[in-house]
Design an enzyme around this catalytic site. Structure first.
Site, short mmCIF file in Angstrom:
data_model
loop_
_atom_site.label_atom_id
_atom_site.label_comp_id
_atom_site.label_asym_id
_atom_site.label_seq_id
_atom_site.Cartn_x
_atom_site.Cartn_y
_atom_site.Cartn_z
N GLU A 43 -7.23 -7.68 -0.52
CA GLU A 43 -7.12 -7.81 0.98
C GLU A 43 -8.67 -7.04 1.06
O GLU A 43 -9.03 -5.89 0.60
CB GLU A 43 -6.55 -6.25 1.24
CG GLU A 43 -5.17 -6.87 1.90
CD GLU A 43 -5.03 -5.54 3.12
OE1 GLU A 43 -5.31 -4.66 3.16
OE2 GLU A 43 -3.02 -6.33 3.20
N GLU B 184 1.14 -1.60 0.05
CA GLU B 184 0.16 -0.04 -0.64
C GLU B 184 0.37 1.35 0.41
O GLU B 184 0.16 1.86 0.34
CB GLU B 184 -1.13 -0.15 1.39
CG GLU B 184 -1.90 -1.08 1.78
CD GLU B 184 -3.63 -1.37 2.51
OE1 GLU B 184 -3.13 -0.86 3.86
OE2 GLU B 184 -3.98 -1.78 2.47
#
Ligand SMILES: *[C@@H]1O[C@H](CO)[C@@H](O)[C@H](O)[C@H]1NC(C)=O
Ligand SMILES: *[C@@H]1O[C@H](CO)[C@@H](O)[C@H](O)[C@H]1NC(C)=O
Ligand SMILES: *[C@@H]1O[C@H](CO)[C@@H](O)[C@H](O)[C@H]1NC(C)=O
Ligand SMILES: *[C@@H]1O[C@H](CO)[C@@H](O)[C@H](O)[C@H]1NC(C)=O
Ligand SMILES: *[C@@H]1O[C@H](CO)[C@@H](O)[C@H](O)[C@H]1NC(C)=O
Length: 631
Positions: free
Chosen positions: A268, A188
């Site tokens: 995710e 991320e």
């Protein structure tokens, strides 16, 4: 030019994914992206994964196989794990790859259980872990390091970590016959303000030099354009992550702006959510999980469920978030996941399994049942010694120095938990009625004046100042506790620990006597020789206590839960294993998970280091169910 590459690699004498017999025929193992048909290709055939996150570093290795099998039984065909740098390189000259850090064994077990592997080596992993998985010593070696950037001093250590890791797992890449199909670059990264594209390119080059075309490289970012812009890097497949509260179509549309062709991927998909101390325990409704999972699978997406099995942040491994305030993560990483912290199936598990069965055939394996738990009863804890006692300082004080400015934990070579800073106060000004002490704690400081507890400074609360009641106060003790280095937040990640800018009426206090305590493990043996007598109970005005108790296990060892409800704040050890932090005064977690492998048949030893409050009766008990959501 249309990006299309299909790999076919010949490998001989390898273990087949579906048939664990050694074969001598030439196999063609590969994993690749078929851009034209918006699919992955596993060994040349169209493929999509339905994966679950399970971090090997959150459960003892004895349980790896059990959890992996339960994931396979749920219909998953892959497991996703981060790799935690700090576990494998706890000190700059120390590498650990065995025991609970045996990542190679974990990957081999996944293969035995017919699961492919998505590997996320970081180097930064977030993951609600201390420092996002970075080892603390980076801040000791290079105090002005710029982490997660192209700072050459940071890249030097990163490169060595990746070399150590990737040379070990390289034979397990798909193209070499192993189960690893995907390898993630950073984590991320688009959520981090630095947005350093030179760094991302360099990291890609390093990882690519080991992985080559034996697996697919990917990035994962929040499903928004800004995050993807900074997080993606050329020639690495850009994927997104999102939970139940967002719109599947809209999210994949954003992914398509960065990857016009290729498989849709949610790396995710949040089956539950993380929880912090002092908040309510976070839950995500099963119905929502199922609806969104079903929708993603129906459009052919590959999905990784985060978490499928959460586990525990043992010892000092939990991190902290900065969503506005500093908020430390719980010891439990149950996450409201389909498998509980103890690895038991929940209704969510069975609903997910049912949903997966609409898309993939389920393996012919018995579904898991809830394991039996040990009820080991009440343990009487005996206070052995006070932390400020000279003998305790001798036993547990690993660093003792004098300094003009309070040094950081990192400078002391301590990764975590407790440092005591002591000083004489300057003479106070009689003409001034407000004697103000100021200090910035990271993360929490218990203050003692002339040996008696006064108050607490807290980074979370922003309490950084107090007024002294007595002008004749001579001495100050600041006992500083770390609560986890920041693992997420659009802030600098260089989260040094200690006490900063300590002044009395704006005058620096100096010099300081500094004692760094090392509580990695406490052996019963060390406490055996102590003969002191401690009587203080309830609020601990004269300092923390170390207490010991024993209990017997007969028959079989089982998992159990230690109920810390009537206690204050501290850490607990069983037979030397650090169960992690408890903080019953604030909750919501009241029980600490005790895995059976930490127990022995016969007499077991429980040790508490209690900072704030000891119940009058000195009793603590084990029970068969967790309490994570005490209001
Ligand atoms: C600091 O340590 C020195 C040397 O042991 C001792 O004499 C002094 O009293 C200590 N000061 C405080 C404030 O504890
Ligand atoms: C004492 O207080 C007086 C009046 O407030 C101030 O002028 C002086 O600077 C103070 N001295 C110290 C050491 O704080
Ligand atoms: C913040 O301060 C309040 C009141 O002093 C206290 O009850 C609470 O436990 C503190 N919270 C944290 C997270 O330190
Ligand atoms: C301590 O004070 C200095 C100077 O005001 C400031 O730059 C620094 O950020 C402060 N440290 C902390 C941890 O707040
Ligand atoms: C555990 O069992 C041993 C042997 O029977 C006994 O001596 C000991 O007192 C027991 N300990 C506790 C805490 O019950």
């Amino acid at each position: 030019m249309l990006k299309t590459f299909i790999l076919v690699l010949s490998v001989s004498s390898i273990v087949d994914q579906t048939n664990t017999k050694e074969t001598n025929v030439v196999n063609h193992k590969s994993f690749a992206i078929d851009y034209e048909n918006n699919k992955f290709l596993l060994d040349g055939k169209p493929f999509r994964y339905i994966s679950g996150s399970f971090h090997y570093f959150r459960t003892p290795r004895e349980y790896w196989k059990d959890r992996l099998r339960k994931m396979r039984t749920a219909g998953l065909n892959a497991v996703s794990t981060y790799v935690e740098w700090s576990l494998h390189q706890p000190e700059v000259n120390k590498w650990v790859w065995d025991g609970d850090a045996d990542i190679v064994e974990f990957i081999k077990l996944a293969q035995e259980e017919n699961l492919l592997v998505l590997l996320r080596p970081g180097p930064y992993i977030c993951a609600e872990r201390d420092f996002g998985g970075f080892p603390y010593w980076l801040l000791k070696e290079v105090p002005d390091i710029k982490l997660r950037t192209s700072d050459a001093r940071y890249l030097k250590y990163t490169e060595e970590y990746l070399r150590q890791l990737l040379t070990r797992v390289e034979p397990l890449l798909r193209g070499k016959g192993g189960p690893i199909i995907m390898v993630q670059v950073e984590n991320e990264y688009g959520s981090f303000y630095a947005c350093d594209s030179v760094y991302m390119s360099k990291l890609k080059e390093i990882i690519k030099s080991y992985v080559k075309n034996h697996a697919v490289l990917y990035t994962t970012d929040g499903s928004n354009r800004q995050a993807l812009r900074c997080g993606h890097v050329s020639d690495v497949y850009a994927t997104i992550d999102f939970g139940t509260s967002s719109n599947v179509r809209e999210n994949f549309k954003i992914m398509r702006e960065f990857e016009p062709k290729g498989p849709l991927v949610n790396s995710e998909f949040y089956s539950g959510w993380l929880s912090h101390w002092g908040e309510s325990f976070q839950r995500v409704e099963t119905k929502m999980v199922i609806n969104v999972l079903d929708e993603m699978l129906s459009v052919g997406a590959s999905v990784n469920i985060y978490m499928f099995y959460g586990g525990t942040n043992f010892a000092y491994t939990s991190g902290a978030n900065i969503f506005g305030n500093y908020t430390p993560d719980l010891t439990s990483y149950d996450y409201d996941a389909p498998l509980t912290e103890a690895g038991d199936p929940t209704p969510k598990y069975f609903e997910i399994r049912k949903t997966i069965s609409k898309y993939l055939s389920l393996p012919d394996m018995p579904t898991p049942v809830i394991s039996s738990k040990g009820k080991y009863g009440i343990v009487s804890m005996r206070p052995v010694i006070q932390l400020f006692d000279p003998e305790a300082r001798y036993l547990f004080g690993s660093v003792k120095i004098q300094a003009n400015v309070p040094p950081t934990f990192e400078a002391l070579g301590l990764s975590n938990w407790l440092v005591l800073y002591e000083a004489n106060l300057p003479l106070m000004n009689n003409s001034n009625n407000n004697q103000e002490l100021k200090a910035t704690p990271k993360d929490r400081a218990l203050i003692y004046f002339d040996g008696k507890f006064s108050t607490t400074l807290s980074r979370s609360n922003g309490t950084r100042s107090i007024y002294l009641k007595s002008k004749s106060t001579k001495e100050i003790k600041l006992l500083v506790e770390t609560q986890g280095r920041v693992n997420f937040g659009n802030v600098d990640v260089e989260d040094f620990k200690g006490i900063f800018n300590v002044t009395l009426n704006n005058i620096d206090i100096s010099p300081w006597n500094v004692t760094g305590f090392r509580f990695d493990s406490i052996s019963e043996f060390a406490l055996g020789s102590i003969k002191s007598c401690i009587t203080e109970t309830e609020t601990l005005y004269t300092g923390p206590q170390i207490l010991i108790g024993h209990f017997n296990v007969t028959g079989e060892v089982s998992d159990t839960f230690l109920n810390t409800a009537s206690w204050g704040k501290g850490i607990a050890f069983i037979n030397g294993h650090n169960l992690g932090r408890y903080w019953s005064l604030i909750g919501p977690q009241l029980t600490l998970y005790v895995p059976a492998p930490y127990l022995i048949i016969g007499q077991n030893c429980l040790i508490l280091v209690e900072l704030e409050y000891v119940p009058k009766n000195h009793k603590i008990h084990f029970q068969t169910n967790p309490v994570l959501d005490y209001p």
